[in-house]
Design an enzyme around this catalytic site. Structure first.
Site, PDB file in Angstrom:
ATOM      1  N   ASP A  17       0.948  -1.111   0.343  1.00 27.57           N
ATOM      2  CA  ASP A  17       0.125   0.169   0.021  1.00 27.57           C
ATOM      3  C   ASP A  17       0.949   0.946   0.007  1.00 27.57           C
ATOM      4  O   ASP A  17       1.839   0.744   0.238  1.00 27.57           O
ATOM      5  CB  ASP A  17      -0.870   0.194   1.655  1.00 27.57           C
ATOM      6  CG  ASP A  17      -1.809   1.286   1.038  1.00 27.57           C
ATOM      7  OD1 ASP A  17      -2.558   1.356   0.090  1.00 27.57           O
ATOM      8  OD2 ASP A  17      -2.309   1.647   2.218  1.00 27.57           O
ATOM      9  N   SER A  18       0.358   2.100  -0.246  1.00 30.21           N
ATOM     10  CA  SER A  18       0.690   3.739  -0.064  1.00 30.21           C
ATOM     11  C   SER A  18       1.744   3.616   1.123  1.00 30.21           C
ATOM     12  O   SER A  18       1.948   4.757   1.756  1.00 30.21           O
ATOM     13  CB  SER A  18       0.217   4.988  -0.946  1.00 30.21           C
ATOM     14  OG  SER A  18      -0.876   5.078  -0.154  1.00 30.21           O
ATOM     15  N   TYR A  49      -0.542   8.565  -2.604  1.00 33.93           N
ATOM     16  CA  TYR A  49      -0.904   7.835  -3.696  1.00 33.93           C
ATOM     17  C   TYR A  49      -2.085   9.216  -4.779  1.00 33.93           C
ATOM     18  O   TYR A  49      -2.052   9.423  -5.880  1.00 33.93           O
ATOM     19  CB  TYR A  49      -0.914   7.049  -4.245  1.00 33.93           C
ATOM     20  CG  TYR A  49       0.415   5.727  -3.813  1.00 33.93           C
ATOM     21  CD1 TYR A  49       1.308   6.682  -3.672  1.00 33.93           C
ATOM     22  CD2 TYR A  49       1.167   4.392  -4.587  1.00 33.93           C
ATOM     23  CE1 TYR A  49       2.420   5.945  -2.489  1.00 33.93           C
ATOM     24  CE2 TYR A  49       1.826   4.570  -4.683  1.00 33.93           C
ATOM     25  CZ  TYR A  49       2.750   4.147  -4.271  1.00 33.93           C
ATOM     26  OH  TYR A  49       4.133   3.829  -3.876  1.00 33.93           O
ATOM     27  N   GLY A  50      -3.233   9.047  -4.179  1.00 31.76           N
ATOM     28  CA  GLY A  50      -4.350   9.401  -4.238  1.00 31.76           C
ATOM     29  C   GLY A  50      -4.650  10.473  -5.560  1.00 31.76           C
ATOM     30  O   GLY A  50      -5.153  10.701  -6.191  1.00 31.76           O
ATOM     31  N   CYS A  80      -4.324  -1.308  -2.467  1.00 30.11           N
ATOM     32  CA  CYS A  80      -4.419   0.562  -2.231  1.00 30.11           C
ATOM     33  C   CYS A  80      -5.025  -0.047  -3.680  1.00 30.11           C
ATOM     34  O   CYS A  80      -4.807  -0.497  -4.652  1.00 30.11           O
ATOM     35  CB  CYS A  80      -3.092   0.677  -1.815  1.00 30.11           C
ATOM     36  SG  CYS A  80      -3.016   2.287  -2.870  1.00 30.11           S
ATOM     37  N   ASN A  81      -6.272   0.881  -3.712  1.00 33.72           N
ATOM     38  CA  ASN A  81      -7.023   0.959  -5.436  1.00 33.72           C
ATOM     39  C   ASN A  81      -7.090   2.149  -5.383  1.00 33.72           C
ATOM     40  O   ASN A  81      -6.747   1.759  -7.163  1.00 33.72           O
ATOM     41  CB  ASN A  81      -8.632   1.706  -4.145  1.00 33.72           C
ATOM     42  CG  ASN A  81      -9.500   0.779  -3.177  1.00 33.72           C
ATOM     43  OD1 ASN A  81     -10.437   0.446  -3.972  1.00 33.72           O
ATOM     44  ND2 ASN A  81      -9.692   0.602  -1.879  1.00 33.72           N
ATOM     45  N   THR A  82      -5.766   3.185  -5.238  1.00 31.77           N
ATOM     46  CA  THR A  82      -5.465   4.024  -6.323  1.00 31.77           C
ATOM     47  C   THR A  82      -3.994   3.447  -7.112  1.00 31.77           C
ATOM     48  O   THR A  82      -4.073   3.415  -8.070  1.00 31.77           O
ATOM     49  CB  THR A  82      -4.973   4.963  -5.458  1.00 31.77           C
ATOM     50  OG1 THR A  82      -5.528   5.458  -4.751  1.00 31.77           O
ATOM     51  CG2 THR A  82      -4.891   6.213  -6.549  1.00 31.77           C
ATOM     52  N   GLU A 165      -2.627   8.944   7.395  1.00 34.60           N
ATOM     53  CA  GLU A 165      -1.549   9.221   7.891  1.00 34.60           C
ATOM     54  C   GLU A 165      -0.433   9.632   9.144  1.00 34.60           C
ATOM     55  O   GLU A 165       0.462   9.553   9.119  1.00 34.60           O
ATOM     56  CB  GLU A 165      -0.767   9.628   6.701  1.00 34.60           C
ATOM     57  CG  GLU A 165      -0.696   8.078   5.453  1.00 34.60           C
ATOM     58  CD  GLU A 165       0.358   7.351   4.881  1.00 34.60           C
ATOM     59  OE1 GLU A 165       0.793   7.188   5.615  1.00 34.60           O
ATOM     60  OE2 GLU A 165      -0.537   6.066   5.513  1.00 34.60           O
ATOM     61  N   CYS A 199     -10.939   2.707  -0.322  1.00 34.09           N
ATOM     62  CA  CYS A 199      -9.698   3.064  -0.106  1.00 34.09           C
ATOM     63  C   CYS A 199      -9.193   2.244   1.328  1.00 34.09           C
ATOM     64  O   CYS A 199     -10.009   2.514   2.267  1.00 34.09           O
ATOM     65  CB  CYS A 199      -9.540   4.827   0.213  1.00 34.09           C
ATOM     66  SG  CYS A 199      -7.106   5.362   0.595  1.00 34.09           S
ATOM     67  N   THR A 200      -8.317   1.273   1.616  1.00 32.44           N
ATOM     68  CA  THR A 200      -8.133   0.483   2.347  1.00 32.44           C
ATOM     69  C   THR A 200      -7.893   1.762   3.221  1.00 32.44           C
ATOM     70  O   THR A 200      -7.205   1.032   4.418  1.00 32.44           O
ATOM     71  CB  THR A 200      -6.795  -0.013   2.176  1.00 32.44           C
ATOM     72  OG1 THR A 200      -5.805   0.506   1.928  1.00 32.44           O
ATOM     73  CG2 THR A 200      -7.285  -0.774   1.186  1.00 32.44           C
ATOM     74  N   HIS A 201      -7.252   2.863   3.272  1.00 33.92           N
ATOM     75  CA  HIS A 201      -7.251   3.657   4.908  1.00 33.92           C
ATOM     76  C   HIS A 201      -8.402   3.530   5.446  1.00 33.92           C
ATOM     77  O   HIS A 201      -8.625   4.727   6.768  1.00 33.92           O
ATOM     78  CB  HIS A 201      -6.057   5.125   4.434  1.00 33.92           C
ATOM     79  CG  HIS A 201      -4.835   5.154   3.784  1.00 33.92           C
ATOM     80  ND1 HIS A 201      -4.499   4.697   3.057  1.00 33.92           N
ATOM     81  CD2 HIS A 201      -4.045   5.463   4.593  1.00 33.92           C
ATOM     82  CE1 HIS A 201      -2.957   4.627   2.805  1.00 33.92           C
ATOM     83  NE2 HIS A 201      -2.674   5.364   3.778  1.00 33.92           N
TER      84      HIS A 201
HETATM   85  N1  DGL Z   1      -4.663   3.162   0.904  1.00 36.25           N
HETATM   86  C1  DGL Z   1      -4.921   3.378  -0.647  1.00 36.25           C
HETATM   87  C2  DGL Z   1      -5.966   3.334  -1.604  1.00 36.25           C
HETATM   88  O1  DGL Z   1      -6.497   2.118  -1.253  1.00 36.25           O
HETATM   89  C3  DGL Z   1      -4.672   5.268  -0.221  1.00 36.25           C
HETATM   90  C4  DGL Z   1      -4.097   5.947  -1.600  1.00 36.25           C
HETATM   91  C5  DGL Z   1      -3.462   7.109  -1.038  1.00 36.25           C
HETATM   92  O2  DGL Z   1      -1.989   6.749  -0.595  1.00 36.25           O
HETATM   93  O3  DGL Z   1      -3.775   8.572  -1.329  1.00 36.25           O
HETATM   94  O4  DGL Z   1      -6.111   3.718  -2.877  1.00 36.25           O
END
Ligand code: DGL
Length: 280
Positions: A17-18, A49-50, A80-82, A165, A199-201
């Site tokens: 993930d990011s 990353y978004g 990570c979805n992004t 974060e 988004c996994t966050h």
């Molecule tokens: N956990 C990432 C996701 O699922 C977050 C992306 C990010 O860093 O913005 O998209």
């Protein structure tokens, strides 16, 4: 790229993930598959990353995936979805055939979309995601392929990842921004009865999200969905299942400070985590 010739040796499942978000997926994987080895990489130094372009997300993701393969993983999960929206397809179609066609990279969007097929009573689905995921249109496009009867409404939540974060989940500020985005989503469609945390966050904000939504609205976190989908995948691909090493360990890596990552991951996962920093 030269991959070390480790493909005959079993290796860990890699989860990427990011930043901290993928830990919400890793948690379910560790519970579901205690016998397997895992390796986690959080690119905290380059999160979020978004808001980054396709090119940059692809370049960062590709670099980490390559490193995870070099460490002996045969299977990488982009938790990570992004990255799943912006990098997965190119890595699968362009890079893997060159690197090693027997290795696999899986994303988190497809399993979430598959789950939606029969889940909503009203047929109205809300997707919360990063700007990148929302703009990529990956969810509406994938849902339309599998369940064209569903009405999909998206809401980008650009501040939620920085809130997580920076460990601000329990603050008034977090509540303010979560409420703002949920209000926006339901103003666009009041009949939504199922909300996907795309988004996994975001599961790390679940207490405040749940508090702000009526009980009748179902909230889907991806951890259990990905664990279930991985079980199904490994049943269908016994060759890959045999390539997973089994000593029940998990190693943690971050591109930011290791001690900070370790402290946060210990809190999030409720188990002791020691991390190692890797500079790219
Ligand atoms: N956990 C990432 C996701 O699922 C977050 C992306 C990010 O860093 O913005 O998209």
């Amino acid at each position: 790229m030269i991959l070390l010739n480790r493909d005959v040796l079993p290796g860990p499942i890699a989860v990427f993930d990011s930043g901290y978000g993928g830990l919400t997926v890793l948690q379910n994987l560790l519970d579901e598959f205690p016998e397997y080895d895992f390796i986690y990489f959080g690119d905290n130094a380059r999160a979020p990353y978004g808001s980054r372009s396709f090119d940059v997300v692809y370049r960062y993701t590709r670099q980490v995936v390559q490193w995870l393969f070099e460490r002996g993983a045969h299977l990488v999960i982009l938790a990570c979805n992004t990255a799943s929206a912006k990098a997965l397809r190119t890595i699968q179609q362009v890079d893997l055939p060159k690197w090693d066609p027997s290795r696999r990279v899986l994303g988190v969007i497809r399993p979430s979309v598959e789950l939606l097929a029969g889940i909503s009573g009203s047929g109205h689905i809300g997707i919360l995601g990063t700007e990148g995921t929302v703009l990529s249109q990956s969810y509406p496009l994938e849902i339309n392929k599998l369940s064209p009867q569903l009405k999909v409404t998206q809401e980008p939540c650009p501040l939620w990842v920085p809130i997580v974060e920076n460990h601000q989940m329990e603050t008034e500020g977090a509540r303010f921004f979560v409420k703002k985005n949920l209000d926006n989503l339901f103003e666009k469609d009041r009949d939504i009865d199922t909300v996907v945390l795309g988004c996994t966050h975001y599961p790390l904000l679940l207490p405040v999200i749940r508090e702000l939504l009526p009980d009748k609205v179902r909230v889907i976190s991806q951890g259990p969905v990905v664990a279930e989908s991985l079980r199904d995948y490994l049943q269908r691909h016994p060759d890959m299942e045999r390539r997973i090493s089994r000593t029940g360990t998990c190693e943690y890596f971050t591109s930011e400070q290791a001690d900070r990552f370790g402290e946060s991951a210990t809190l999030f996962l409720k188990r002791p985590v020691t991390a190692t920093q890797i500079a790219f």
